[in-house]
Design an enzyme around this catalytic site. Structure first.
Site, short mmCIF file in Angstrom:
data_model
loop_
_atom_site.label_atom_id
_atom_site.label_comp_id
_atom_site.label_asym_id
_atom_site.label_seq_id
_atom_site.Cartn_x
_atom_site.Cartn_y
_atom_site.Cartn_z
N GLU A 264 10.85 5.36 -9.77
CA GLU A 264 10.54 5.83 -11.12
C GLU A 264 10.97 7.27 -11.36
OE1 GLU A 264 6.54 4.92 -12.23
OE2 GLU A 264 6.83 2.76 -11.99
N LYS B 237 -0.56 -4.15 -3.30
CA LYS B 237 -1.85 -3.57 -2.91
C LYS B 237 -1.91 -2.14 -3.44
CE LYS B 237 -4.94 -2.42 0.92
NZ LYS B 237 -5.21 -1.05 0.45
N SER C 84 0.81 -1.21 0.00
CA SER C 84 0.00 0.00 0.00
C SER C 84 0.85 1.26 0.00
CB SER C 84 -0.95 -0.05 1.20
OG SER C 84 -1.88 0.99 1.17
#
Length: 407
Positions: free
Chosen positions: A308, A322, A297
């Site tokens: 990224e 999740k 999460s």
């Protein structure tokens, strides 16, 4: 009894309104709506007028069970129902303290079991060796398949000093473990410094994304940067997540202004929200993030954002996966239905739900890692300043990587 039943019918009426409203949006006819909802009313009616032991019927419990069963029928492990009695305790947990074992769990509808998302660092469950992905199939020799989800959760909680026996399914193996409950004082931010390769490496361990984190993380980072660290390790292993706004705050501490942290995609595929970093004034020292299959999460939001955007390399194992957004919808009985309403997307637009995030450098966890029971004293998880374990193989790889980056 009739008055009680009338109160129950008001809940049923509310449910009809909710169902009608949602299904009108999908184009269902009035006749179809009645076909869906009628069996629920008919069942309540028959219980009220025909059930033999009517004097012992708790209609509130019936409604709680019906709502819980309806949500489970979605087949979505991340949608769930909290009855009124559970809401206060949930708030206490997010504020940083509760009684129990120290595990983050979800419901596994396929196996009709409670699934461990992550044991919290240093807690009784962690020391007992529970692992992310474990299925709790029995509690004190009672099958979880015969319980409501929150009934199972509540059975694991209790008075500190008392014990609970869990039956665990791990792959094809069945394990029984008895754990003594404690007051779980969640200390979500721990930090330390270690010397390695003639470099000063800072270390921050986040155990959960709850309300104390923003202030505690800022304190920890100030201490580390004031001591002129050369590089930084952010450890998110076995961190089950928490609050979205806390995840955004954490990412802000490491990303330059203007970088995308995470986007939210609704069920129609539209991007409804995009969170952008506000930046910070900390030095941009080389950085890595440690992850494993207990990182879920909010942990995945932060890990993906840093990876990224080129801010940090990820080291460890693939994350839990999740990426679902839940929203709580309060009901008239005081309970709350939490439904998956959207998915998180990483800065590059990836949906990692039930997929997870791959590390840049994969390292298998073995004896000596953060998931190893018995490594620390029973109360050591309450400390905010900790030693960095250079014998932890994941930490060792991270240290070697950072020292190489500093050459």
């Amino acid at each position: 009894m009739r008055k009680i039943f009338k109160g129950v019918l008001s809940y049923v009426f509310l449910a009809i309104v909710v169902v009608v409203s949602s299904m009108i949006l999908s184009g269902a006819s009035d006749k179809e709506l009645l076909n869906y909802i009628s069996p629920l009313y008919e069942t309540l009616y028959r219980i009220n007028y025909n059930y033999y032991d009517i004097k012992n019927v708790n209609f509130n419990k019936l409604i709680d069970s019906a709502i819980d069963g309806m949500i489970k029928g979605l087949g979505d492990d991340f949608s769930y129902y909290y009855p009124p009695s559970q809401m206060t305790e949930q708030q206490i947990e997010m504020e940083g303290q509760y009684g129990g074992l120290g595990i983050e769990v979800t419901y596994d509808s396929e196996n009709r079991a409670v699934k461990v998302v992550s044991p919290m660092y240093g807690t009784p469950a962690w020391r007992a060796g529970l692992q992310a992905g474990d299925l709790i199939i029995g509690i004190d020799d009672q099958p979880v398949s015969e319980m409501e989800y929150m009934e199972a959760v509540n059975k694991m909680r209790g008075k500190p000093g008392t014990s609970v026996k869990l039956t665990i399914k791990r792959g094809s193996e069945i394990i029984e473990v008895t754990i003594v409950r404690e007051i779980i004082q969640i200390v979500p931010v721990k930090s330390g410094i270690t010397e390695y390769g003639n470099k000063k490496i800072g270390y921050v361990l986040l155990t959960k994304f709850n309300e104390p984190v923003p202030n505690e993380l800022q304190k920890a980072l100030r201490k580390l940067y004031d001591k002129k660290i050369d590089a930084l390790i952010l450890d998110l292993r076995n961190n089950p997540g928490g609050l979205l706004d806390v995840a955004i705050h954490v990412a802000n501490q490491f990303l330059d202004a203007g970088k995308v942290i995470v986007s939210v995609k609704d069920r129609d595929g539209k991007i409804t929200e995009r969170y952008i970093s506000q930046g910070n004034n900390y030095p941009k020292v080389p950085m890595v993030v440690l992850i494993n299959n207990g990182s879920a999460s909010a942990s995945e939001i932060v890990a993906a954002a840093l990876k990224e955007n080129g801010r940090a390399a990820l080291i460890g194992q693939k994350t839990f996966g999740k990426g679902a957004v839940q929203r709580g919808f309060p009901l008239s009985n005081g309970g709350t239905v939490f439904l998956t309403i959207a998915h998180y997307l990483t800065p590059s637009g990836k949906d990692i739900h039930k997929v997870g995030i791959e590390p840049n450098i994969k390292v298998e966890e073995t004896q000596g890692t953060t998931s190893t029971p018995g490594k620390i004293d029973a109360k050591a998880y309450t400390l905010t300043e900790i030693e960095v374990d250079q014998n932890d193989p994941v930490v060792k790889v991270a240290l070697d990587y950072l020292v190489k980056q500093l050459k």
